[in-house]
Write an enzyme that holds these catalytic residues in place. Sequence first.
Site, PDB file in Angstrom:
ATOM      1  N   GLY A  70      -2.767 -14.153  11.106  1.00  0.00           N
ATOM      2  CA  GLY A  70      -3.109 -12.822  10.611  1.00  0.00           C
ATOM      3  C   GLY A  70      -4.251 -12.860   9.601  1.00  0.00           C
TER       4      GLY A  70
ATOM      5  N   THR B  73       4.949  -5.431   0.041  1.00  0.00           N
ATOM      6  CA  THR B  73       3.856  -4.463  -0.068  1.00  0.00           C
ATOM      7  C   THR B  73       4.059  -3.542  -1.270  1.00  0.00           C
ATOM      8  OG1 THR B  73       2.925  -2.497   0.992  1.00  0.00           O
ATOM      9  CG2 THR B  73       5.153  -3.064   1.614  1.00  0.00           C
TER      10      THR B  73
ATOM     11  N   TYR C  18       7.458   0.950   8.291  1.00  0.00           N
ATOM     12  CA  TYR C  18       6.879  -0.231   7.630  1.00  0.00           C
ATOM     13  C   TYR C  18       7.364  -0.375   6.176  1.00  0.00           C
ATOM     14  CZ  TYR C  18       3.436  -3.324   5.502  1.00  0.00           C
ATOM     15  OH  TYR C  18       2.849  -4.327   4.780  1.00  0.00           O
TER      16      TYR C  18
ATOM     17  N   LYS D  87      10.193  -3.170   4.849  1.00  0.00           N
ATOM     18  CA  LYS D  87       9.807  -4.142   3.819  1.00  0.00           C
ATOM     19  C   LYS D  87      10.754  -4.048   2.619  1.00  0.00           C
ATOM     20  CE  LYS D  87       6.010  -6.406   4.972  1.00  0.00           C
ATOM     21  NZ  LYS D  87       5.955  -7.873   4.959  1.00  0.00           N
TER      22      LYS D  87
HETATM   23  N1  LIG Z   1      -3.453  -6.932   4.384  1.00  0.00           N
HETATM   24  C1  LIG Z   1      -2.988  -6.085   3.453  1.00  0.00           C
HETATM   25  O1  LIG Z   1      -3.728  -5.270   2.886  1.00  0.00           O
HETATM   26  C2  LIG Z   1      -1.519  -6.133   3.076  1.00  0.00           C
HETATM   27  C3  LIG Z   1      -1.059  -5.207   2.136  1.00  0.00           C
HETATM   28  C4  LIG Z   1       0.278  -5.243   1.769  1.00  0.00           C
HETATM   29  C5  LIG Z   1       1.120  -6.184   2.304  1.00  0.00           C
HETATM   30  N2  LIG Z   1       0.655  -7.062   3.228  1.00  0.00           N
HETATM   31  C6  LIG Z   1       1.592  -8.026   3.783  1.00  0.00           C
HETATM   32  O2  LIG Z   1       0.972  -9.294   3.829  1.00  0.00           O
HETATM   33  C7  LIG Z   1       1.391  -9.993   5.001  1.00  0.00           C
HETATM   34  C8  LIG Z   1       0.173 -10.433   5.777  1.00  0.00           C
HETATM   35  O3  LIG Z   1      -0.597  -9.278   6.117  1.00  0.00           O
HETATM   36  P1  LIG Z   1      -1.874  -9.383   7.087  1.00  0.00           P
HETATM   37  O4  LIG Z   1      -2.816  -8.358   6.623  1.00  0.00           O
HETATM   38  O5  LIG Z   1      -2.285 -10.799   7.236  1.00  0.00           O
HETATM   39  O6  LIG Z   1      -1.197  -8.861   8.445  1.00  0.00           O
HETATM   40  P2  LIG Z   1      -1.729  -9.095   9.938  1.00  0.00           P
HETATM   41  O7  LIG Z   1      -3.164  -9.429   9.981  1.00  0.00           O
HETATM   42  O8  LIG Z   1      -1.213  -7.921  10.730  1.00  0.00           O
HETATM   43  O9  LIG Z   1      -0.924 -10.383  10.383  1.00  0.00           O
HETATM   44  C9  LIG Z   1       0.432 -10.320  10.701  1.00  0.00           C
HETATM   45  C10 LIG Z   1       0.803 -11.650  11.279  1.00  0.00           C
HETATM   46  O10 LIG Z   1       2.190 -11.590  11.667  1.00  0.00           O
HETATM   47  C11 LIG Z   1       2.280 -12.126  12.982  1.00  0.00           C
HETATM   48  N3  LIG Z   1       3.433 -11.559  13.654  1.00  0.00           N
HETATM   49  C12 LIG Z   1       3.701 -10.254  13.900  1.00  0.00           C
HETATM   50  N4  LIG Z   1       4.849 -10.129  14.576  1.00  0.00           N
HETATM   51  C13 LIG Z   1       5.307 -11.395  14.766  1.00  0.00           C
HETATM   52  C14 LIG Z   1       6.429 -11.926  15.416  1.00  0.00           C
HETATM   53  N5  LIG Z   1       7.334 -11.136  16.023  1.00  0.00           N
HETATM   54  N6  LIG Z   1       6.614 -13.270  15.421  1.00  0.00           N
HETATM   55  C15 LIG Z   1       5.700 -14.090  14.829  1.00  0.00           C
HETATM   56  N7  LIG Z   1       4.595 -13.643  14.192  1.00  0.00           N
HETATM   57  C16 LIG Z   1       4.412 -12.305  14.178  1.00  0.00           C
HETATM   58  C17 LIG Z   1       0.970 -11.730  13.659  1.00  0.00           C
HETATM   59  O11 LIG Z   1       0.769 -12.525  14.787  1.00  0.00           O
HETATM   60  P3  LIG Z   1      -0.368 -12.160  15.874  1.00  0.00           P
HETATM   61  O12 LIG Z   1      -1.645 -12.720  15.275  1.00  0.00           O
HETATM   62  O13 LIG Z   1       0.078 -12.850  17.096  1.00  0.00           O
HETATM   63  O14 LIG Z   1      -0.378 -10.666  16.002  1.00  0.00           O
HETATM   64  C18 LIG Z   1      -0.002 -12.012  12.527  1.00  0.00           C
HETATM   65  O15 LIG Z   1      -0.297 -13.378  12.463  1.00  0.00           O
HETATM   66  C19 LIG Z   1       2.316  -9.045   5.763  1.00  0.00           C
HETATM   67  O16 LIG Z   1       3.649  -9.386   5.469  1.00  0.00           O
HETATM   68  C20 LIG Z   1       1.989  -7.692   5.224  1.00  0.00           C
HETATM   69  O17 LIG Z   1       3.121  -6.832   5.265  1.00  0.00           O
HETATM   70  C21 LIG Z   1      -0.645  -7.060   3.632  1.00  0.00           C
END
Ligand SMILES: NC(=O)c1ccc[n+]([C@@H]2O[C@H](COP(=O)([O-])OP(=O)(O)OC[C@H]3O[C@@H](n4cnc5c(N)ncnc54)[C@H](OP(=O)(O)O)[C@@H]3O)[C@@H](O)[C@H]2O)c1
Length: 193
Positions: free
Chosen positions: A10, A111, A136, A140
């Site tokens: 991700g 989050t 979502y 969480k």
């Molecule tokens: N980015 C932000 O601004 C933000 C803000 C608040 C919180 N967060 C939290 O930070 C964390 C990382 O966020 P991110 O932005 O990196 O999210 P992201 O880009 O959507 O990445 C999510 C990851 O989870 C994997 N995933 C989803 N469903 C899965 C499953 N069933 N089994 C195994 N892997 C699975 C995805 O795999 P694929 O690559 O195969 O889809 C991807 O690698 C998350 O927990 C999110 O809630 C992020």
Amino acid sequence: MRILVTGASGRVGSRLVPRLLVAGESVRALVRTSAAGEQLKALGAQIAVGDVRDGSAIEDALADVEAVIHLAAAFRGVPDGEAFAINHQATVDIARQATRRGVMRFVHASTNLVYPGGLGRPAREDDELAPARRAYPQSKAAAERALLDLHKQAGLPLRIVRLAFVYGEGDPHLREALQARGRACGRCLLPAT
Ligand SMILES: NC(=O)c1ccc[n+]([C@@H]2O[C@H](COP(=O)([O-])OP(=O)(O)OC[C@H]3O[C@@H](n4cnc5c(N)ncnc54)[C@H](OP(=O)(O)O)[C@@H]3O)[C@@H](O)[C@H]2O)c1
């Protein structure tokens, strides 16, 4: 330290894993397809392929691991039930297995959307959780509550990181948000995720 990173493909994971490797950590990256792990493998990560809802894949991925950084999550574009299955149930299942295995640290990416809106001040970590009525943030918050119970009752060595809006270094998040803002009302600062 041997660290399992879920959600390694991700936006956050694909930037965190290379930094952990540069820092000398041994990383096992959980990805959903081997193709998604190619780049991280080339950098030196060990790749585990599996879905966080698959208990036996998680059991294998946790073997000999000392710490877990749990980033995997379903943000948007999935039915509510799937969001809860991934963000809440699978998170708790992984944490239970990690506790049984005696990991030294379990870092859970949550989050800022677990906070109530409109506080009129910066949120504090001891504010009551009041997520909006969407899958979502609700899933969480449910995960956070369950992990805290595991921490209190079974000694899960838990850290919860409530990320807000993550952006930077090739990440399209800021551009996407600005584009979406162009479609939003004049008073909106950022679109809800
Ligand atoms: N980015 C932000 O601004 C933000 C803000 C608040 C919180 N967060 C939290 O930070 C964390 C990382 O966020 P991110 O932005 O990196 O999210 P992201 O880009 O959507 O990445 C999510 C990851 O989870 C994997 N995933 C989803 N469903 C899965 C499953 N069933 N089994 C195994 N892997 C699975 C995805 O795999 P694929 O690559 O195969 O889809 C991807 O690698 C998350 O927990 C999110 O809630 C992020």
